[in-house]
Design an enzyme around this catalytic site. Sequence first.
Site, PDB file in Angstrom:
ATOM      1  N   ASN A  42       0.639  -1.128   0.085  1.00 37.03           N
ATOM      2  CA  ASN A  42      -0.117  -0.062  -0.105  1.00 37.03           C
ATOM      3  C   ASN A  42       0.960   1.382   0.094  1.00 37.03           C
ATOM      4  OD1 ASN A  42       1.006  -1.281   2.811  1.00 37.03           O
ATOM      5  ND2 ASN A  42      -1.144   0.231   3.339  1.00 37.03           N
ATOM      6  N   GLU A  44       0.461   5.308   0.678  1.00 40.15           N
ATOM      7  CA  GLU A  44      -0.510   6.195   0.929  1.00 40.15           C
ATOM      8  C   GLU A  44      -0.309   7.388   0.546  1.00 40.15           C
ATOM      9  OE1 GLU A  44      -0.681   5.545   5.677  1.00 40.15           O
ATOM     10  OE2 GLU A  44      -2.040   3.408   5.134  1.00 40.15           O
ATOM     11  N   CYS A  53      -3.935   0.642  -2.448  1.00 42.28           N
ATOM     12  CA  CYS A  53      -3.936  -0.714  -1.595  1.00 42.28           C
ATOM     13  C   CYS A  53      -3.167  -1.434  -2.145  1.00 42.28           C
ATOM     14  CB  CYS A  53      -5.296  -1.077  -1.978  1.00 42.28           C
ATOM     15  SG  CYS A  53      -7.017  -0.596  -0.799  1.00 42.28           S
ATOM     16  N   GLU A  55      -2.812  -4.434  -2.949  1.00 41.33           N
ATOM     17  CA  GLU A  55      -3.482  -5.977  -4.554  1.00 41.33           C
ATOM     18  C   GLU A  55      -3.316  -5.081  -5.739  1.00 41.33           C
ATOM     19  OE1 GLU A  55      -4.726  -4.254  -1.752  1.00 41.33           O
ATOM     20  OE2 GLU A  55      -6.519  -6.106  -0.638  1.00 41.33           O
ATOM     21  N   CYS A  86     -10.091  -5.273   0.407  1.00 40.95           N
ATOM     22  CA  CYS A  86     -11.482  -3.736   0.094  1.00 40.95           C
ATOM     23  C   CYS A  86     -12.170  -4.297  -0.315  1.00 40.95           C
ATOM     24  CB  CYS A  86     -10.828  -2.574   1.001  1.00 40.95           C
ATOM     25  SG  CYS A  86     -10.321  -1.632  -0.425  1.00 40.95           S
ATOM     26  N   CYS A  89     -10.694  -2.847  -3.941  1.00 44.25           N
ATOM     27  CA  CYS A  89     -10.011  -4.212  -4.666  1.00 44.25           C
ATOM     28  C   CYS A  89     -10.575  -4.800  -5.558  1.00 44.25           C
ATOM     29  CB  CYS A  89      -8.800  -4.126  -3.732  1.00 44.25           C
ATOM     30  SG  CYS A  89      -7.381  -3.595  -3.094  1.00 44.25           S
TER      31      CYS A  89
END
Length: 133
Positions: A42, A44, A53, A55, A86, A89
């Site tokens: 990830n 940010e 993210c 993934e 999530c 994703c």
Amino acid sequence: MTDRELINAALAASEKSYSPYSGFKVGAALLCADGSVYQGCNVECAAFGDTVCAEKTAITKAISEGKRRFTMLAVAAQSDTYCMPCGSCRQFIAEFAHDIEILSARSDGRYVSYKLRQLLPYSFDLGEKPLDE
Ligand code: THU
């Protein structure tokens, strides 16, 4: 490539996490049909909505290297909870891998396994194959 090896690759990727805001380090490892593995973490951003993210990082890396067929995706966080993809994703994974196996792991390596179809039933996507195949 065993489940364990793919989870270890996801955990290794979580070490690269850039997560100064949440402190939640996530890694992903995507196994391609040709046996290659793409890792992601990830990333940010101070504008939180721009966070990427783990993934999506892994999938974007693979797609941008010309890969289109995927077998398994491991997701792991440095956390004592199983790291599930999530909702966003799940949709992104479905774009490229309609019924891929998802391994969701904890930092101690324990994991649970699902098919994407279980995590995102009746999804809005292209179906079994991408249009360009
Ligand atoms: N995160 C992921 O990398 N993958 C997920 O599926 C869930 C959330 C990241 C995004 C953010 O950097 C942090 O976890 C906390 O939400």
